[in-house]
Design an enzyme around this catalytic site. Structure first.
Site, PDB file in Angstrom:
ATOM      1  N   GLU A 290       0.818  -1.216   0.000  1.00  0.00           N
ATOM      2  CA  GLU A 290       0.000   0.000   0.000  1.00  0.00           C
ATOM      3  C   GLU A 290       0.848   1.259   0.000  1.00  0.00           C
ATOM      4  O   GLU A 290       0.819   2.040   0.953  1.00  0.00           O
ATOM      5  CB  GLU A 290      -0.899   0.001   1.238  1.00  0.00           C
ATOM      6  CG  GLU A 290      -1.858  -1.147   1.264  1.00  0.00           C
ATOM      7  CD  GLU A 290      -2.621  -1.262   2.565  1.00  0.00           C
ATOM      8  OE1 GLU A 290      -3.745  -1.767   2.545  1.00  0.00           O
ATOM      9  OE2 GLU A 290      -2.073  -0.844   3.613  1.00  0.00           O
ATOM     10  N   CYS A 361      -1.825  32.667  12.707  1.00  0.00           N
ATOM     11  CA  CYS A 361      -1.589  33.337  13.976  1.00  0.00           C
ATOM     12  C   CYS A 361      -1.197  32.275  14.994  1.00  0.00           C
ATOM     13  O   CYS A 361      -1.991  31.881  15.855  1.00  0.00           O
ATOM     14  CB  CYS A 361      -2.860  34.066  14.392  1.00  0.00           C
ATOM     15  SG  CYS A 361      -2.571  35.138  15.780  1.00  0.00           S
TER      16      CYS A 361
HETATM   17  N1  LLP Z   1      -1.330   1.528   4.612  1.00  0.00           N
HETATM   18  C1  LLP Z   1      -1.681   1.834   5.863  1.00  0.00           C
HETATM   19  C2  LLP Z   1      -2.543   0.918   6.604  1.00  0.00           C
HETATM   20  C3  LLP Z   1      -1.228   3.021   6.450  1.00  0.00           C
HETATM   21  O1  LLP Z   1      -1.574   3.287   7.706  1.00  0.00           O
HETATM   22  C4  LLP Z   1      -0.419   3.897   5.707  1.00  0.00           C
HETATM   23  C5  LLP Z   1       0.033   5.163   6.274  1.00  0.00           C
HETATM   24  C6  LLP Z   1      -0.086   3.543   4.381  1.00  0.00           C
HETATM   25  C7  LLP Z   1      -0.556   2.339   3.876  1.00  0.00           C
HETATM   26  C8  LLP Z   1       0.750   4.405   3.484  1.00  0.00           C
HETATM   27  O2  LLP Z   1       2.038   4.589   3.965  1.00  0.00           O
HETATM   28  P1  LLP Z   1       3.145   5.339   3.061  1.00  0.00           P
HETATM   29  O3  LLP Z   1       3.520   4.424   1.947  1.00  0.00           O
HETATM   30  O4  LLP Z   1       2.528   6.616   2.566  1.00  0.00           O
HETATM   31  O5  LLP Z   1       4.248   5.574   3.996  1.00  0.00           O
HETATM   32  N2  LLP Z   1       0.662  11.897   7.966  1.00  0.00           N
HETATM   33  C9  LLP Z   1       1.941  11.209   8.124  1.00  0.00           C
HETATM   34  C10 LLP Z   1       1.901   9.838   7.529  1.00  0.00           C
HETATM   35  C11 LLP Z   1       0.885   8.953   8.173  1.00  0.00           C
HETATM   36  C12 LLP Z   1       0.869   7.619   7.516  1.00  0.00           C
HETATM   37  C13 LLP Z   1      -0.216   6.773   8.080  1.00  0.00           C
HETATM   38  N3  LLP Z   1      -0.374   5.536   7.422  1.00  0.00           N
HETATM   39  C14 LLP Z   1       3.026  12.051   7.461  1.00  0.00           C
HETATM   40  O6  LLP Z   1       2.726  13.131   6.956  1.00  0.00           O
HETATM   41  O7  LLP Z   1       4.198  11.669   7.489  1.00  0.00           O
END
Ligand code: LLP
Length: 431
Positions: A290, A361
């Site tokens: 994913e 702000c």
């Molecule tokens: N699958 C699941 C179940 C997840 O919880 C996540 C990310 C992904 C896939 C995708 O992960 P990636 O390949 O994008 O690393 N807002 C945070 C990131 C939170 C990610 C949460 N889950 C940031 O800005 O770094």
């Protein structure tokens, strides 16, 4: 430059995917999100090809919607042959509105309401990634009412620490997501699931965390999951066929970050999974991944217009921009590091140390502290690189600041994909 889709043209302006960012800032105004569509397609293809090559038939990448969600991204994903992961009915609604075939969608989340489950089933959702017992009961009940047998994966926590920022770690035993293998609760829950008439358990899911650069935690997690699948087969007589190992490959935000070779990493994980399956005499499952960040992050650049620059004698210099934590909350939340350029003078030496402040702000509304930049004058275009993931999708209207427009660029053509919010949009729901 940090990534191969970035360069500098004859005017000294930063280019993304060959297009002049300063011209785009003038055309669409700022703040502005740019997404290099060719880069997104390239990354999707890398995942699709590598997973097709190294994993068994039926294996595929699912684009993690949470990293970047708007209609056009689903058109691109669909054209490329990607599946998707969804975590909310809003993401599901967006994908559906874009005409994405939800048979290839996996619906996550630790609290799906009955209404969410109903909407998903009515929309022809392929799979739920079920989180807990109460949710399984609800899926079973609603699927029964609709007269269908609903396919699911079960979300498990393998108990792996991927050495990333604590806020983006999700696979540890003490997590709000999924059910723990280590405590014995997961096997108990599977036993229960197998008694539910309207649910078809196809496999298991785990996600260890995000912005991970090492392959070992993925292999360790896969080991635990396969060991568990073998236990389910041996103790409960059910051989499941799908293993979803989540997302999490890291990306290079600054020169200090390493580079991850997606194809090589998939090859190594696949080799490891094969060995573990041999060890447990388990038929190779199809594998799902994913990825979110590693598909869209380096396709994105955010453009701002520089406002005032001021130096606090004996302390430091601040450059103010016309956006900030409302369009990119990642520094405020995680102290995430970014590369920032004066896009109007991208050919000039970065001669000035500044802290880049947003317009909220709120003193924590910063995009970067003490970074080197070619000293901007009011009106210059500033660019924050590698903002394709978790920027637009995490944007807010704090201080009633409208969200920026998002422009896709492809083969020298720029197309507005999300229009800029207006002040009228901001009061649309106010009564
Ligand atoms: N699958 C699941 C179940 C997840 O919880 C996540 C990310 C992904 C896939 C995708 O992960 P990636 O390949 O994008 O690393 N807002 C945070 C990131 C939170 C990610 C949460 N889950 C940031 O800005 O770094």
């Amino acid at each position: 430059m940090l990534h191969t889709n970035l360069s500098v043209n004859e005017h000294g302006h930063l280019t993304l995917g060959g297009m002049d960012t300063v011209e785009l800032a003038q055309k669409y105004s700022t703040p502005l999100y740019l997404i290099d569509e060719n880069r997104v397609r390239e990354k999707m293809k890398t995942y699709i090809d590598a997973m097709g090559k190294y994993f068994p038939l039926g294996s595929m990448p699912l684009f993690a919607s949470k990293s970047l969600c708007f209609k056009k991204i689903y058109t691109v994903a669909s054209e490329m042959g990607m599946g998707i992961d969804l975590v909310s009915p809003g993401e599901l609604y967006t994908a559906r509105a874009a005409g994405f075939d939800l048979a290839n969608a996996y619906f996550h989340g630790n609290n799906k309401t009955d209404a969410d489950i109903e909407l998903a089933i009515n929309s022809g959702l392929g799979y739920f990634v079920a989180d807990n017992r109460e949710e399984l009961d609800a899926i079973n009940r609603i699927a029964g009412e609709k007269g269908i047998k609903q396919k699911i994966l079960m979300r498990l926590t393998p108990g792996i620490d991927p050495h990333t920022h604590a806020a983006i770690t999700t696979g540890k035993v003490d997590s709000k997501f999924g059910t723990a293998i280590e405590t014995g609760q997961a096997i108990e829950l599977v036993k229960y699931v197998l008694t539910l008439e309207n649910i078809e358990l196809e496999g298991f899911h785990c996600h260890i965390g995000s912005q991970c650069f090492e392959i070992k935690p993925f292999c360790d997690a896969a080991d635990i999951m396969i060991m568990f699948m073998a236990l389910v087969r041996d103790e409960l007589g059910k051989a499941t066929t799908t293993l979803n190992i989540g997302g999490g490959f890291g990306v290079r935000y600054t020169e200090d970050d390493p580079h991850i070779d997606i194809e090589k990493s998939i090859e190594l994980i696949a080799e490891h999974i094969e060995k573990t399956c041999v060890r447990f005499e388990y038929t190779l499952p199809r594998v799902l991944m994913e990825p979110g960040r590693s598909i869209v992050a380096d396709a994105g650049v955010t453009l701002y217009t520089a406002g005032s620059t001021k130096t606090i004698t004996g302390y430091k210099s601040y450059v103010s921009i016309d956006g900030g934590m409302t369009d990119n909350p990642r520094y405020a939340l995680y102290q995430s590091k970014y590369t920032i350029l004066n896009a109007s003078y991208a050919d000039k030496e970065a001669d000035f140390t500044a802290t880049i402040g947003g317009r909220c702000c709120e003193s924590g509304d910063l995009i970067a502290e003490d970074v080197k930049i070619k000293k901007p004058k009011r009106g210059d275009t500033l660019a924050v690189l590698v903002t394709g993931a978790y920027n637009y999708s995490m944007a807010s209207n704090y201080n009633r600041i409208p969200r920026p427009a998002l422009v896709m660029i492809k083969d020298g053509v720029d197309t507005l994909a999300v229009r800029r919010e207006t002040y009228e949009d901001l009061i649309r729901n106010d009564l």
